[in-house]
Each structure stands twice: as structure tokens, then as C-alpha cells.
Design a protein around this motif. Structure first.
Motif, short mmCIF file in Angstrom:
data_model
loop_
_atom_site.label_atom_id
_atom_site.label_comp_id
_atom_site.label_asym_id
_atom_site.label_seq_id
_atom_site.Cartn_x
_atom_site.Cartn_y
_atom_site.Cartn_z
N SER A 185 40.58 48.78 36.57
CA SER A 185 41.80 48.62 37.38
C SER A 185 41.51 48.14 38.79
O SER A 185 42.41 48.11 39.63
CB SER A 185 42.56 49.96 37.44
OG SER A 185 41.73 50.96 37.99
N SER A 186 40.26 47.80 39.06
CA SER A 186 39.89 47.36 40.41
C SER A 186 40.47 45.98 40.69
O SER A 186 40.84 45.24 39.78
CB SER A 186 38.36 47.32 40.55
OG SER A 186 37.81 46.44 39.58
N SER B 126 36.42 32.59 27.37
CA SER B 126 36.48 33.82 28.15
C SER B 126 37.48 34.80 27.54
O SER B 126 37.22 36.00 27.43
CB SER B 126 36.87 33.52 29.60
OG SER B 126 35.86 32.75 30.22
N TRP B 127 38.63 34.27 27.12
CA TRP B 127 39.64 35.13 26.48
C TRP B 127 39.12 35.68 25.15
O TRP B 127 39.25 36.86 24.85
CB TRP B 127 40.92 34.32 26.23
CG TRP B 127 41.94 35.09 25.44
CD1 TRP B 127 42.85 35.98 25.91
CD2 TRP B 127 42.12 35.03 24.02
NE1 TRP B 127 43.59 36.49 24.86
CE2 TRP B 127 43.17 35.92 23.70
CE3 TRP B 127 41.51 34.31 23.00
CZ2 TRP B 127 43.61 36.11 22.40
CZ3 TRP B 127 41.95 34.50 21.70
CH2 TRP B 127 42.99 35.39 21.41
N ILE C 149 40.56 35.11 34.13
CA ILE C 149 40.86 35.56 32.77
C ILE C 149 40.02 36.77 32.42
O ILE C 149 40.49 37.73 31.80
CB ILE C 149 40.65 34.42 31.77
CG1 ILE C 149 41.69 33.33 31.99
CG2 ILE C 149 40.70 34.92 30.33
CD1 ILE C 149 41.49 32.10 31.15
N GLU C 150 38.75 36.73 32.81
CA GLU C 150 37.88 37.87 32.55
C GLU C 150 38.42 39.14 33.21
O GLU C 150 38.42 40.22 32.61
CB GLU C 150 36.47 37.57 33.06
CG GLU C 150 35.72 36.52 32.26
CD GLU C 150 34.51 36.00 33.00
OE1 GLU C 150 34.09 36.65 33.99
OE2 GLU C 150 33.97 34.95 32.61
N LYS C 151 38.89 39.03 34.45
CA LYS C 151 39.41 40.19 35.16
C LYS C 151 40.69 40.68 34.50
O LYS C 151 40.90 41.90 34.34
CB LYS C 151 39.71 39.80 36.63
CG LYS C 151 40.32 40.95 37.43
CD LYS C 151 39.35 42.11 37.53
CE LYS C 151 39.93 43.32 38.26
NZ LYS C 151 40.97 44.01 37.47
N GLY D 215 37.16 25.40 36.77
CA GLY D 215 36.99 26.01 35.46
C GLY D 215 36.37 27.39 35.56
O GLY D 215 36.80 28.33 34.87
N ASP D 216 35.37 27.55 36.42
CA ASP D 216 34.74 28.86 36.55
C ASP D 216 35.68 29.87 37.20
O ASP D 216 35.74 31.03 36.79
CB ASP D 216 33.45 28.76 37.38
CG ASP D 216 32.78 30.11 37.54
OD1 ASP D 216 32.31 30.65 36.52
OD2 ASP D 216 32.77 30.64 38.66
N LEU D 217 36.44 29.45 38.21
CA LEU D 217 37.39 30.35 38.84
C LEU D 217 38.45 30.82 37.84
O LEU D 217 38.79 32.01 37.80
CB LEU D 217 38.06 29.66 40.04
CG LEU D 217 39.13 30.48 40.78
CD1 LEU D 217 38.53 31.79 41.30
CD2 LEU D 217 39.71 29.66 41.93
#
Length: 219
Positions: free
Chosen positions: A46-47, A186-187, A38-40, A31-33
């Protein structure tokens, strides 16, 4: 898939606490991964994606720690508010069934949910190497929004869980729902600069630098 489920069930029947601990810890990490991905994806930078494995390990630890507590708690609710047997359901037990499920959900949400959310923030705070003053500041900022989000989703989830899911599957069921709930939060947080990222039950919390400054100012 059916074969895997049968194998898991056989293991859980022989070693319920160990099996649930490993399963819940793994689902917490997944779940955390997913939340990090999603956060990224929703970030403006752009990293390349950099996995915060230490954060994931904290969620694995929290999930593993909570699994035995969840299991014992669900057994306690079973004993305190037993569901009517199948024969009773066929006659006049439908009202008793609804009442028992409602009592389980109400007890879970009034007692375990607040304690679990507070315990999550305190545990995460100490696993991050911070002191009690920081834990109090974090609770002050995030406890009530998290509890409100919890009541918007989890009573319905737990009604299904307590009413229709066999006891041995209830911990994995709630953890699987948490994966999707954390992903949604997160979204949603990425859509608004003022949103608070506060998933529930097995929460995932992202604190931005600006939010961290607000918390630190209270310490």
C-alpha cells in the motif's frame, strides 16, 4: 498530431541518426515508466509509488544506443531483400513481395533478435554495476524464455513493419509496440508468482529478490 509528425519527419530526413536516437531513447524511458506504474498498481503493498529513475535512465540509454543499430540493420535488410516496385505488384509481384518480407523477418528473428536480447541483458548488467559472472547467470536464467516470448509476438509485428512501414518510421514503430508489449508483460507477471518478466526487442526485466537469489547462487 499531423503537424508533429511532419516536423519529426523533416528532422529525421535531415538528421536521421540523431532524431532516431533521441526518439528511441525517449520511448524506452516512457515504456519503463509505464511498466513501473503497472507493477506498483498490481503489487500487494500500500506504499506510495516511488519512481526508480535510475532504471528508467538505463532504458533511455539502451534505447538511444540501439537506435542507430536498428536503422542500419533495417537498411541492410532493405538492400538484401528489396521489395518489388508498385508496377510489379500490380502484375505478378505479390509473391515476390511476400517472399521478400518473409526473408526480412526470418533474417531479423534468426540473427538480430537473439543478439539483441543477449546484448540487452549484458548491457543492463554492467549498467547496474555487476560483473561478467552475474551477466552469465542472468543470461542463463532469462535468455531462452525471452527469446521464446519474442517469437510469439515479434515476427508478426516485424512483418507489418518491413512490409508496410516506411524505413524512417520503422525504429519508432517497433519502439511504440515495445511500450505496449512491456506493459502487458508487467501485468502478466503480476498475475503469477512463477511468471518470468521477459519482454523483447527492447526488453524490460524486473528481478524480484527471490529471483535475484537464484541468479546469485549461480555466480
Amino acid at each position: 498530431m499531423i503537424g508533429i509528425l511532419r516536423m519529426w519527419t523533416a528532422l529525421a530526413e535531415r538528421q536521421p541518426i540523431l532524431t532516431l536516437t533521441v526518439t528511441n531513447g525517449t520511448l524506452g524511458g516512457v515504456g519503463d515508466l509505464l511498466a513501473q506504474l503497472i507493477e506498483k498498481r498490481n503489487s500487494k503493498g500500500s506504499s506510495r509509488f516511488r519512481w526508480d529513475y535510475k532504471r528508467t535512465l538505463r532504458f533511455v540509454s539502451w534505447g538511444a544506443l540501439c537506435a542507430p543499430l536498428f536503422h542500419k540493420w533495417y537498411l541492410f535488410l532493405n538492400k538484401q531483400f528489396p521489395l518489388p516496385q508498385q508496377l510489379q505488384l500490380q502484375s505478378n509481384g505479390k509473391r515476390a513481395f511476400v517472399t521478400a518480407v518473409a526473408q526480412r523477418v526470418a533474417t531479423d528473428q534468426c540473427i538480430y533478435a537473439p543478439m539483441g536480447i543477449a546484448g540487452f541483458f549484458i548491457a543492463m548488467n554492467y549498467m547496474e554495476g555487476k560483473d561478467w559472472a552475474s551477466a552469465k547467470a542472468r543470461l542463463s536464467s532469462y535468455f531462452w524464455p525471452t527469446l521464446a516470448a519474442n517469437y510469439a509476438v515479434w515476427p508478426a509485428v516485424q512483418a507489418v513493419n518491413f512490409g508496410f512501414v516506411p524505413t524512417i518510421y520503422r525504429v519508432p514503430f517497433s519502439s511504440i509496440v515495445s511500450i505496449f508489449w512491456n506493459a502487458f508483460i508487467s501485468w502478466a507477471n503480476a498475475q503469477s508468482a512463477t511468471a518470468v518478466d521477459v519482454p523483447v526487442e527492447t526488453p524490460h526485466t524486473k528481478i524480484t529478490p527471490r529471483q535475484a537469489e537464484r541468479i546469485d547462487s549461480k555466480v
